[in-house]
Design a protein around this motif. Structure first.
Motif, PDB file in Angstrom:
ATOM      1  N   ALA A 137       0.819  -1.215   0.000  1.00 51.36           N
ATOM      2  CA  ALA A 137       0.000   0.000   0.000  1.00 51.36           C
ATOM      3  C   ALA A 137       0.850   1.262   0.000  1.00 51.36           C
ATOM      4  CB  ALA A 137      -0.938  -0.002   1.204  1.00 51.36           C
ATOM      5  N   GLY A 138       1.896   1.295   0.789  1.00 52.65           N
ATOM      6  CA  GLY A 138       2.726   2.494   0.906  1.00 52.65           C
ATOM      7  C   GLY A 138       3.256   3.000  -0.428  1.00 52.65           C
ATOM      8  N   PRO A 139       3.886   2.133  -1.229  1.00 54.60           N
ATOM      9  CA  PRO A 139       4.374   2.605  -2.529  1.00 54.60           C
ATOM     10  C   PRO A 139       3.246   3.056  -3.469  1.00 54.60           C
ATOM     11  CG  PRO A 139       5.510   0.597  -1.898  1.00 54.60           C
ATOM     12  CD  PRO A 139       4.399   0.807  -0.904  1.00 54.60           C
ATOM     13  N   ARG A 140       2.091   2.407  -3.395  1.00 54.20           N
ATOM     14  CA  ARG A 140       0.965   2.843  -4.242  1.00 54.20           C
ATOM     15  C   ARG A 140       0.501   4.228  -3.844  1.00 54.20           C
ATOM     16  NH1 ARG A 140      -2.395  -2.523  -3.878  1.00 54.20           N
ATOM     17  NH2 ARG A 140      -1.271  -3.783  -5.370  1.00 54.20           N
ATOM     18  N   ILE A 141       0.404   4.456  -2.544  1.00 54.94           N
ATOM     19  CA  ILE A 141      -0.025   5.768  -2.062  1.00 54.94           C
ATOM     20  C   ILE A 141       0.968   6.828  -2.514  1.00 54.94           C
ATOM     21  CG2 ILE A 141      -0.357   7.161   0.029  1.00 54.94           C
ATOM     22  CD1 ILE A 141      -1.515   4.520   1.301  1.00 54.94           C
ATOM     23  N   SER A 142       2.233   6.540  -2.382  1.00 50.06           N
ATOM     24  CA  SER A 142       3.275   7.478  -2.806  1.00 50.06           C
ATOM     25  C   SER A 142       3.208   7.745  -4.313  1.00 50.06           C
ATOM     26  CB  SER A 142       4.644   6.926  -2.424  1.00 50.06           C
ATOM     27  OG  SER A 142       5.656   7.780  -2.844  1.00 50.06           O
ATOM     28  N   GLN A 143       3.042   6.686  -5.101  1.00 54.29           N
ATOM     29  CA  GLN A 143       2.968   6.846  -6.556  1.00 54.29           C
ATOM     30  C   GLN A 143       1.719   7.630  -6.944  1.00 54.29           C
ATOM     31  OE1 GLN A 143       3.011   3.190  -8.826  1.00 54.29           O
ATOM     32  NE2 GLN A 143       3.479   4.263 -10.712  1.00 54.29           N
ATOM     33  N   PHE A 144       0.590   7.325  -6.300  1.00 53.76           N
ATOM     34  CA  PHE A 144      -0.626   8.085  -6.566  1.00 53.76           C
ATOM     35  C   PHE A 144      -0.375   9.560  -6.269  1.00 53.76           C
ATOM     36  CE2 PHE A 144      -4.601  10.117  -5.887  1.00 53.76           C
ATOM     37  CZ  PHE A 144      -5.539   9.445  -6.631  1.00 53.76           C
TER      38      PHE A 144
ATOM     39  N   ALA B 146      -3.938  -1.116 -15.466  1.00 45.24           N
ATOM     40  CA  ALA B 146      -3.864  -1.859 -14.206  1.00 45.24           C
ATOM     41  C   ALA B 146      -3.208  -1.018 -13.114  1.00 45.24           C
ATOM     42  CB  ALA B 146      -3.113  -3.167 -14.411  1.00 45.24           C
ATOM     43  N   ILE B 147      -2.165  -0.285 -13.470  1.00 43.58           N
ATOM     44  CA  ILE B 147      -1.511   0.595 -12.491  1.00 43.58           C
ATOM     45  C   ILE B 147      -2.512   1.625 -11.975  1.00 43.58           C
ATOM     46  CG2 ILE B 147       0.201   2.445 -12.236  1.00 43.58           C
ATOM     47  CD1 ILE B 147       1.995   0.747 -14.166  1.00 43.58           C
ATOM     48  N   HIS B 148      -3.199   2.301 -12.890  1.00 39.50           N
ATOM     49  CA  HIS B 148      -4.210   3.290 -12.478  1.00 39.50           C
ATOM     50  C   HIS B 148      -5.238   2.651 -11.555  1.00 39.50           C
ATOM     51  CE1 HIS B 148      -4.023   6.832 -15.503  1.00 39.50           C
ATOM     52  NE2 HIS B 148      -2.823   6.462 -15.125  1.00 39.50           N
ATOM     53  N   TYR B 149      -5.701   1.473 -11.954  1.00 40.83           N
ATOM     54  CA  TYR B 149      -6.755   0.795 -11.202  1.00 40.83           C
ATOM     55  C   TYR B 149      -6.316   0.533  -9.759  1.00 40.83           C
ATOM     56  CZ  TYR B 149     -10.485  -2.485 -10.167  1.00 40.83           C
ATOM     57  OH  TYR B 149     -11.554  -3.112  -9.600  1.00 40.83           O
ATOM     58  N   TYR B 150      -5.130  -0.011  -9.581  1.00 38.18           N
ATOM     59  CA  TYR B 150      -4.687  -0.339  -8.226  1.00 38.18           C
ATOM     60  C   TYR B 150      -4.297   0.893  -7.424  1.00 38.18           C
ATOM     61  CZ  TYR B 150      -5.374  -5.229  -8.779  1.00 38.18           C
ATOM     62  OH  TYR B 150      -5.981  -6.442  -8.934  1.00 38.18           O
ATOM     63  N   LEU B 151      -3.758   1.904  -8.076  1.00 37.06           N
ATOM     64  CA  LEU B 151      -3.481   3.149  -7.359  1.00 37.06           C
ATOM     65  C   LEU B 151      -4.797   3.748  -6.865  1.00 37.06           C
ATOM     66  CD1 LEU B 151      -0.789   4.866  -9.630  1.00 37.06           C
ATOM     67  CD2 LEU B 151      -0.414   3.542  -7.538  1.00 37.06           C
ATOM     68  N   GLN B 152      -5.786   3.798  -7.762  1.00 43.71           N
ATOM     69  CA  GLN B 152      -7.066   4.390  -7.383  1.00 43.71           C
ATOM     70  C   GLN B 152      -7.805   3.523  -6.367  1.00 43.71           C
ATOM     71  OE1 GLN B 152      -9.716   5.484 -10.570  1.00 43.71           O
ATOM     72  NE2 GLN B 152     -10.517   7.157  -9.350  1.00 43.71           N
ATOM     73  N   ALA B 153      -7.727   2.209  -6.506  1.00 44.24           N
ATOM     74  CA  ALA B 153      -8.386   1.329  -5.529  1.00 44.24           C
ATOM     75  C   ALA B 153      -7.816   1.557  -4.131  1.00 44.24           C
ATOM     76  CB  ALA B 153      -8.225  -0.132  -5.945  1.00 44.24           C
ATOM     77  N   THR B 154      -6.516   1.693  -4.042  1.00 44.60           N
ATOM     78  CA  THR B 154      -5.878   1.910  -2.742  1.00 44.60           C
ATOM     79  C   THR B 154      -6.336   3.220  -2.114  1.00 44.60           C
ATOM     80  OG1 THR B 154      -3.955   0.612  -3.423  1.00 44.60           O
ATOM     81  CG2 THR B 154      -3.640   2.129  -1.569  1.00 44.60           C
ATOM     82  N   LEU B 155      -6.329   4.290  -2.899  1.00 40.72           N
ATOM     83  CA  LEU B 155      -6.723   5.594  -2.350  1.00 40.72           C
ATOM     84  C   LEU B 155      -8.225   5.678  -2.129  1.00 40.72           C
ATOM     85  CD1 LEU B 155      -4.870   7.979  -1.535  1.00 40.72           C
ATOM     86  CD2 LEU B 155      -3.780   6.268  -2.925  1.00 40.72           C
ATOM     87  N   THR B 156      -9.008   5.027  -2.967  1.00 43.37           N
ATOM     88  CA  THR B 156     -10.458   5.021  -2.764  1.00 43.37           C
ATOM     89  C   THR B 156     -10.798   4.338  -1.452  1.00 43.37           C
ATOM     90  OG1 THR B 156     -10.893   5.056  -5.137  1.00 43.37           O
ATOM     91  CG2 THR B 156     -12.662   4.232  -3.722  1.00 43.37           C
ATOM     92  N   ALA B 157     -10.142   3.230  -1.180  1.00 42.71           N
ATOM     93  CA  ALA B 157     -10.371   2.531   0.083  1.00 42.71           C
ATOM     94  C   ALA B 157     -10.033   3.442   1.259  1.00 42.71           C
ATOM     95  CB  ALA B 157      -9.540   1.255   0.129  1.00 42.71           C
ATOM     96  N   GLU B 158      -8.899   4.093   1.175  1.00 44.38           N
ATOM     97  CA  GLU B 158      -8.480   4.992   2.251  1.00 44.38           C
ATOM     98  C   GLU B 158      -9.480   6.144   2.408  1.00 44.38           C
ATOM     99  OE1 GLU B 158      -4.852   7.946   2.492  1.00 44.38           O
ATOM    100  OE2 GLU B 158      -4.140   5.890   2.781  1.00 44.38           O
ATOM    101  N   TYR B 159      -9.916   6.707   1.295  1.00 45.37           N
ATOM    102  CA  TYR B 159     -10.877   7.814   1.311  1.00 45.37           C
ATOM    103  C   TYR B 159     -12.205   7.398   1.951  1.00 45.37           C
ATOM    104  CZ  TYR B 159     -14.512  10.877  -0.670  1.00 45.37           C
ATOM    105  OH  TYR B 159     -15.603  11.686  -0.854  1.00 45.37           O
ATOM    106  N   LEU B 160     -12.756   6.278   1.522  1.00 43.06           N
ATOM    107  CA  LEU B 160     -14.056   5.854   2.048  1.00 43.06           C
ATOM    108  C   LEU B 160     -13.995   5.557   3.548  1.00 43.06           C
ATOM    109  CD1 LEU B 160     -15.312   3.655  -0.916  1.00 43.06           C
ATOM    110  CD2 LEU B 160     -16.184   5.902  -0.226  1.00 43.06           C
ATOM    111  N   VAL B 161     -12.927   4.941   3.989  1.00 46.82           N
ATOM    112  CA  VAL B 161     -12.780   4.676   5.422  1.00 46.82           C
ATOM    113  C   VAL B 161     -12.612   5.991   6.177  1.00 46.82           C
ATOM    114  CG1 VAL B 161     -11.288   3.622   7.179  1.00 46.82           C
ATOM    115  CG2 VAL B 161     -11.911   2.319   5.137  1.00 46.82           C
ATOM    116  N   ALA B 162     -11.810   6.905   5.641  1.00 47.94           N
ATOM    117  CA  ALA B 162     -11.587   8.188   6.318  1.00 47.94           C
ATOM    118  C   ALA B 162     -12.873   9.004   6.424  1.00 47.94           C
ATOM    119  CB  ALA B 162     -10.517   8.992   5.579  1.00 47.94           C
ATOM    120  N   ARG B 163     -13.630   9.069   5.347  1.00 46.64           N
ATOM    121  CA  ARG B 163     -14.829   9.905   5.345  1.00 46.64           C
ATOM    122  C   ARG B 163     -15.989   9.285   6.134  1.00 46.64           C
ATOM    123  NH1 ARG B 163     -12.423  14.407   4.491  1.00 46.64           N
ATOM    124  NH2 ARG B 163     -12.878  15.522   2.570  1.00 46.64           N
TER     125      ARG B 163
END
Length: 175
Positions: A15-22, A97-114
């Motif tokens: 997750a960490g590298p995906r968040i950073s790349q996003f 696929a890169i876009h998909y997994y970057l966005q999936a990671t941040l979407t998950a974080e966003y939905l939990v945060a909000r």
């Protein structure tokens, strides 16, 4: 959404590298002023993400269709099929696929945060099981914390959240 829920279960070393790349990609989009028009807009278009399928599923369907066109009646043996690709086709798939997994990671974080609800995906999954779309789930009476109640407002809130999540760093130029 099932893949988005799955990324929540991944270890931090994924997750960490995906968040950073996003964050890097998002900052570049923001700096260029092209959040809505850039080729990377798929990275930040949350309503389109919610309506999308996994890029591998789309690719698999296309490969099976091509195989059946070449050989009518052909089917992958026991659900397995292997095909290697290269060049522009492979690059396009890899980037989606890169876009998909970057966005999936941040979407998950966003939905939990909000929502402030780590089990939010169980609730969304239950809504999908009832036949609701993401738009219908947002609009239903169920509590959703700080999430907006429609997709347009959700997109605006997502971008505001991303701006807070990935602030402009004073010692780091945006371009």
């Amino acid at each position: 959404m099932d893949e988005t829920a799955a990324v929540l279960m991944e270890p931090e070393n994924l997750a960490g590298p995906r968040i950073s790349q996003f964050g890097d990609r998002y900052r570049k989009l923001r700096a260029s002023g092209s959040l809505s028009t850039a080729p990377d807009n798929a990275l930040v278009d949350l309503p389109a993400f919610f309506a999308s399928t996994h890029p591998g599923a789309e690719r698999g369907r296309a490969l099976i269709a091509a195989m059946q066109k070449e050989n009518p009646g052909a089917t992958p043996k026991e659900g397995m099929m292997i095909r290697a690709s290269s060049g522009p086709e492979a690059e396009k798939f890899a980037e989606s696929a890169i876009h998909y997994y970057l966005q999936a990671t941040l979407t998950a974080e966003y939905l939990v945060a909000r929502t402030k609800d780590p089990a939010i995906f169980a609730r969304i999954g239950a809504a999908f099981g009832r036949g609701e779309t993401m738009a219908a789930w947002l609009a239903n009476a169920e509590p959703k914390g700080e999430l907006p109640r429609d997709l347009n407002a959700l997109q605006d809130d997502w971008l505001a959240w991303l701006d807070q999540r990935f602030p402009i760093e004073p010692d780091r130029p945006e371009s």
